[in-house]
Design a protein around this motif. Structure first.
Motif, PDB file in Angstrom:
ATOM      1  N   VAL A 117       0.844  -1.199   0.000  1.00 50.13           N
ATOM      2  CA  VAL A 117       0.000   0.000   0.000  1.00 50.13           C
ATOM      3  C   VAL A 117       0.880   1.250   0.000  1.00 50.13           C
ATOM      4  O   VAL A 117       0.639   2.205  -0.744  1.00 50.13           O
ATOM      5  N   ILE A 118       1.910   1.232   0.821  1.00 45.64           N
ATOM      6  CA  ILE A 118       2.844   2.366   0.895  1.00 45.64           C
ATOM      7  C   ILE A 118       3.503   2.599  -0.461  1.00 45.64           C
ATOM      8  O   ILE A 118       3.597   3.743  -0.939  1.00 45.64           O
ATOM      9  N   GLU A 119       3.947   1.520  -1.096  1.00 45.39           N
ATOM     10  CA  GLU A 119       4.643   1.645  -2.373  1.00 45.39           C
ATOM     11  C   GLU A 119       3.728   2.239  -3.446  1.00 45.39           C
ATOM     12  O   GLU A 119       4.150   3.107  -4.221  1.00 45.39           O
ATOM     13  N   ASP A 120       2.487   1.793  -3.497  1.00 46.43           N
ATOM     14  CA  ASP A 120       1.567   2.320  -4.504  1.00 46.43           C
ATOM     15  C   ASP A 120       1.293   3.808  -4.291  1.00 46.43           C
ATOM     16  O   ASP A 120       1.245   4.585  -5.252  1.00 46.43           O
ATOM     17  N   LEU A 121       1.111   4.214  -3.039  1.00 42.73           N
ATOM     18  CA  LEU A 121       0.876   5.624  -2.757  1.00 42.73           C
ATOM     19  C   LEU A 121       2.121   6.455  -3.033  1.00 42.73           C
ATOM     20  O   LEU A 121       2.032   7.603  -3.487  1.00 42.73           O
ATOM     21  N   THR A 122       3.277   5.880  -2.778  1.00 49.15           N
ATOM     22  CA  THR A 122       4.532   6.565  -3.078  1.00 49.15           C
ATOM     23  C   THR A 122       4.660   6.828  -4.572  1.00 49.15           C
ATOM     24  O   THR A 122       5.053   7.926  -4.997  1.00 49.15           O
ATOM     25  N   ASN A 123       4.324   5.838  -5.363  1.00 49.14           N
ATOM     26  CA  ASN A 123       4.443   5.990  -6.812  1.00 49.14           C
ATOM     27  C   ASN A 123       3.568   7.130  -7.325  1.00 49.14           C
ATOM     28  O   ASN A 123       3.895   7.772  -8.323  1.00 49.14           O
ATOM     29  N   GLU A 124       2.464   7.392  -6.645  1.00 49.26           N
ATOM     30  CA  GLU A 124       1.554   8.438  -7.099  1.00 49.26           C
ATOM     31  C   GLU A 124       1.870   9.814  -6.526  1.00 49.26           C
ATOM     32  O   GLU A 124       1.734  10.829  -7.221  1.00 49.26           O
ATOM     33  N   PHE A 125       2.306   9.873  -5.269  1.00 51.33           N
ATOM     34  CA  PHE A 125       2.376  11.169  -4.580  1.00 51.33           C
ATOM     35  C   PHE A 125       3.773  11.580  -4.119  1.00 51.33           C
ATOM     36  O   PHE A 125       3.916  12.628  -3.499  1.00 51.33           O
ATOM     37  N   LYS A 126       4.784  10.802  -4.415  1.00 49.91           N
ATOM     38  CA  LYS A 126       6.123  11.050  -3.867  1.00 49.91           C
ATOM     39  C   LYS A 126       6.617  12.464  -4.135  1.00 49.91           C
ATOM     40  O   LYS A 126       7.181  13.112  -3.257  1.00 49.91           O
ATOM     41  N   GLY A 127       6.426  12.977  -5.338  1.00 42.05           N
ATOM     42  CA  GLY A 127       6.940  14.296  -5.659  1.00 42.05           C
ATOM     43  C   GLY A 127       6.090  15.439  -5.145  1.00 42.05           C
ATOM     44  O   GLY A 127       6.496  16.597  -5.213  1.00 42.05           O
ATOM     45  N   GLU A 128       4.930  15.115  -4.608  1.00 43.74           N
ATOM     46  CA  GLU A 128       3.983  16.143  -4.189  1.00 43.74           C
ATOM     47  C   GLU A 128       3.944  16.337  -2.685  1.00 43.74           C
ATOM     48  O   GLU A 128       3.869  17.461  -2.190  1.00 43.74           O
ATOM     49  N   ALA A 129       3.949  15.231  -1.945  1.00 38.83           N
ATOM     50  CA  ALA A 129       3.776  15.298  -0.494  1.00 38.83           C
ATOM     51  C   ALA A 129       4.590  14.196   0.173  1.00 38.83           C
ATOM     52  O   ALA A 129       4.905  13.176  -0.448  1.00 38.83           O
ATOM     53  N   PHE A 130       4.912  14.408   1.437  1.00 38.53           N
ATOM     54  CA  PHE A 130       5.613  13.374   2.186  1.00 38.53           C
ATOM     55  C   PHE A 130       4.691  12.184   2.425  1.00 38.53           C
ATOM     56  O   PHE A 130       3.513  12.338   2.771  1.00 38.53           O
ATOM     57  N   ILE A 131       5.235  10.995   2.248  1.00 43.73           N
ATOM     58  CA  ILE A 131       4.512   9.745   2.498  1.00 43.73           C
ATOM     59  C   ILE A 131       4.941   9.260   3.878  1.00 43.73           C
ATOM     60  O   ILE A 131       6.087   8.844   4.085  1.00 43.73           O
ATOM     61  N   LEU A 132       4.018   9.314   4.861  1.00 45.87           N
ATOM     62  CA  LEU A 132       4.348   9.016   6.255  1.00 45.87           C
ATOM     63  C   LEU A 132       3.451   7.891   6.777  1.00 45.87           C
ATOM     64  O   LEU A 132       2.342   8.132   7.250  1.00 45.87           O
ATOM     65  N   PRO A 133       3.904   6.645   6.699  1.00 44.44           N
ATOM     66  CA  PRO A 133       3.116   5.534   7.224  1.00 44.44           C
ATOM     67  C   PRO A 133       3.041   5.562   8.758  1.00 44.44           C
ATOM     68  O   PRO A 133       3.978   5.977   9.440  1.00 44.44           O
ATOM     69  N   THR A 134       1.920   5.090   9.269  1.00 46.76           N
ATOM     70  CA  THR A 134       1.748   4.932  10.706  1.00 46.76           C
ATOM     71  C   THR A 134       2.584   3.769  11.215  1.00 46.76           C
ATOM     72  O   THR A 134       2.722   2.745  10.548  1.00 46.76           O
ATOM     73  N   VAL A 135       3.109   3.936  12.408  1.00 44.90           N
ATOM     74  CA  VAL A 135       3.876   2.880  13.068  1.00 44.90           C
ATOM     75  C   VAL A 135       3.292   2.662  14.453  1.00 44.90           C
ATOM     76  O   VAL A 135       3.298   3.572  15.282  1.00 44.90           O
ATOM     77  N   TYR A 136       2.769   1.474  14.713  1.00 47.35           N
ATOM     78  CA  TYR A 136       2.264   1.172  16.048  1.00 47.35           C
ATOM     79  C   TYR A 136       3.420   0.891  17.004  1.00 47.35           C
ATOM     80  O   TYR A 136       4.512   0.515  16.590  1.00 47.35           O
ATOM     81  N   SER A 137       3.150   1.043  18.282  1.00 49.49           N
ATOM     82  CA  SER A 137       4.169   0.838  19.305  1.00 49.49           C
ATOM     83  C   SER A 137       4.322  -0.647  19.631  1.00 49.49           C
ATOM     84  O   SER A 137       3.409  -1.446  19.384  1.00 49.49           O
ATOM     85  N   PRO A 138       5.457  -1.048  20.211  1.00 53.46           N
ATOM     86  CA  PRO A 138       5.602  -2.439  20.658  1.00 53.46           C
ATOM     87  C   PRO A 138       4.518  -2.844  21.647  1.00 53.46           C
ATOM     88  O   PRO A 138       4.057  -3.986  21.634  1.00 53.46           O
ATOM     89  N   LEU A 139       4.090  -1.907  22.479  1.00 55.42           N
ATOM     90  CA  LEU A 139       3.057  -2.224  23.464  1.00 55.42           C
ATOM     91  C   LEU A 139       1.721  -2.495  22.777  1.00 55.42           C
ATOM     92  O   LEU A 139       0.962  -3.382  23.193  1.00 55.42           O
ATOM     93  N   ALA A 140       1.423  -1.748  21.719  1.00 53.77           N
ATOM     94  CA  ALA A 140       0.195  -1.996  20.966  1.00 53.77           C
ATOM     95  C   ALA A 140       0.229  -3.376  20.323  1.00 53.77           C
ATOM     96  O   ALA A 140      -0.775  -4.103  20.304  1.00 53.77           O
ATOM     97  N   LEU A 141       1.399  -3.764  19.811  1.00 52.25           N
ATOM     98  CA  LEU A 141       1.529  -5.096  19.215  1.00 52.25           C
ATOM     99  C   LEU A 141       1.463  -6.194  20.280  1.00 52.25           C
ATOM    100  O   LEU A 141       0.981  -7.297  20.006  1.00 52.25           O
ATOM    101  N   ALA A 142       1.914  -5.887  21.479  1.00 55.38           N
ATOM    102  CA  ALA A 142       1.782  -6.853  22.570  1.00 55.38           C
ATOM    103  C   ALA A 142       0.315  -7.103  22.892  1.00 55.38           C
ATOM    104  O   ALA A 142      -0.095  -8.244  23.153  1.00 55.38           O
ATOM    105  N   GLN A 143      -0.489  -6.042  22.872  1.00 54.29           N
ATOM    106  CA  GLN A 143      -1.927  -6.212  23.108  1.00 54.29           C
ATOM    107  C   GLN A 143      -2.578  -6.982  21.977  1.00 54.29           C
ATOM    108  O   GLN A 143      -3.466  -7.817  22.209  1.00 54.29           O
TER     109      GLN A 143
END
Length: 347
Positions: A117-143
């Motif tokens: 998903v990130i790669e496809d959005l990058t291909n479309e918008f890379k030159g226009e806007a920053f592509i910033l994926p969400t990153v969950y915390s280790p604690l969220a993954l523990a839950q």
């Protein structure tokens, strides 16, 4: 190698894109990327106010998720592409504290559907806007590992060392995701820290077995990304006061996204927060406030109150994800209003 501070990053990247720091107040920037970089340059006030809001989509992964992200970005006019994280780690049967030893490190292949998903959005918008994926915390993954209805706090307290090892493995898993996402076009990351509020876990357990790996995620993002946002998440458990937030001031990030209300009844002063973090603040509006429930005019009135008291360099947004049913046209109206607010309200 330790990266430059946000101001130097901004100046260097502006120069690399053909925009000199002295021109950072030009009326029309060439792209939304440059407008974000102008906010990072803390040497001068910024007339343009970037803005962004986020909501979860029904389509989590695949081509339809890409379409949802694309449509939302275009419809709202927001200033960067924030890619939602929708991968869920497998549940593991953890009946006692020692079972945390079962938690593995997940490799890059595990995160491939999200990275696609990130790669496809990058291909479309890379030159226009920053592509910033969400990153969950280790604690969220523990839950996520436990699944709903399980008492993470109780199971963590039963064997803090085993729990700490699980948190480490989950942090290393997140590192694999970060590095893969960066290789496939992500500019940086929206890193969520969750759990240092003293409610999810006892503070001693957090400090001794979780914090270093929670911070490690931000450190990896800082190492490999151009622009990163640290989201200090209070979902499910409010921080006591603003001082509790400043415990995260040593986390590396370009921009800080913060809670606004605290359990002791106090509220955040945006200017003070920016001074304490020494980085631009992103936020100012409550996710469940007028942006979700009010009219456009009520929302604009709230934006007036926020921007009248906001720091000179600021990004308007919410303290967390807004409800999924929030009207996109209203978000567009708020974002457009923020973009021109300082031009309209010049004294």
């Amino acid at each position: 190698m330790k990266k430059m501070n946000s101001k130097l990053i901004a100046v260097a990247l502006l120069a690399a894109t053909g925009v000199q720091a002295a021109d950072a107040q030009s009326p029309v920037a060439n792209s939304k990327r440059e407008r974000i970089l102008q906010v990072l340059d803390q040497s001068r006030p910024n007339e343009y106010v970037p803005a962004a809001f986020f909501l979860h989509f029904d389509n989590k992964l695949g081509h339809k998720a890409v379409e949802d992200h694309r449509n939302f970005y275009r419809a709202t006019g927001m200033d960067f592409v924030k890619v939602f994280y929708e991968i869920v780690v497998p549940r593991i049967e953890i009946k006692s504290g020692s079972d945390w030893e079962k938690v593995p490190v997940y490799g890059e292949d595990f995160f491939a559907p999200q990275v696609a998903v990130i790669e496809d959005l990058t291909n479309e918008f890379k030159g226009e806007a920053f592509i910033l994926p969400t990153v969950y915390s280790p604690l969220a993954l523990a839950q996520q590992t436990l699944g709903p209805g399980k008492d993470l706090k109780k199971l963590a307290e039963q064997n803090p060392a085993a729990f700490g090892k699980a948190v480490k493995n989950l942090a290393l898993s997140i590192e694999n995701y970060l590095r893969s996402a960066r290789k496939h076009g992500a500019d940086g990351f929206y890193v969520s820290s969750q759990g240092g509020d003293g409610n999810s876990l006892p503070l001693k357990l957090w400090n001794e077995h979780v914090r270093q790996w929670d911070k490690y995620v931000s450190e990896v993002a800082d190492e490999i990304g151009e622009v990163n946002i640290l989201h200090i998440c209070d979902y499910g458990a409010s921080f006591k006061n603003a001082e509790a937030l400043y415990a995260f001031a040593d986390y590396p990030a370009s921009i800080i996204n913060v809670p606004l209300n605290f359990s002791d009844g106090t509220t955040l002063n945006l200017k003070e927060a920016q001074q304490r973090f020494r980085r631009p603040i992103f936020g100012g509006l409550e996710r469940l406030g007028v942006i979700a429930t009010g009219t456009v005019e009520e929302a604009k009135a709230q934006v007036d109150k926020v921007l009248e008291n906001a720091p000179a360099n600021f990004i308007l947004g919410a303290d967390c994800t807004v409800p999924g049913e929030t009207d996109w046209d209203k978000l567009r109206a708020i974002i457009d209003y923020a973009h021109d607010w300082r031009k309209i309200h010049k004294k």
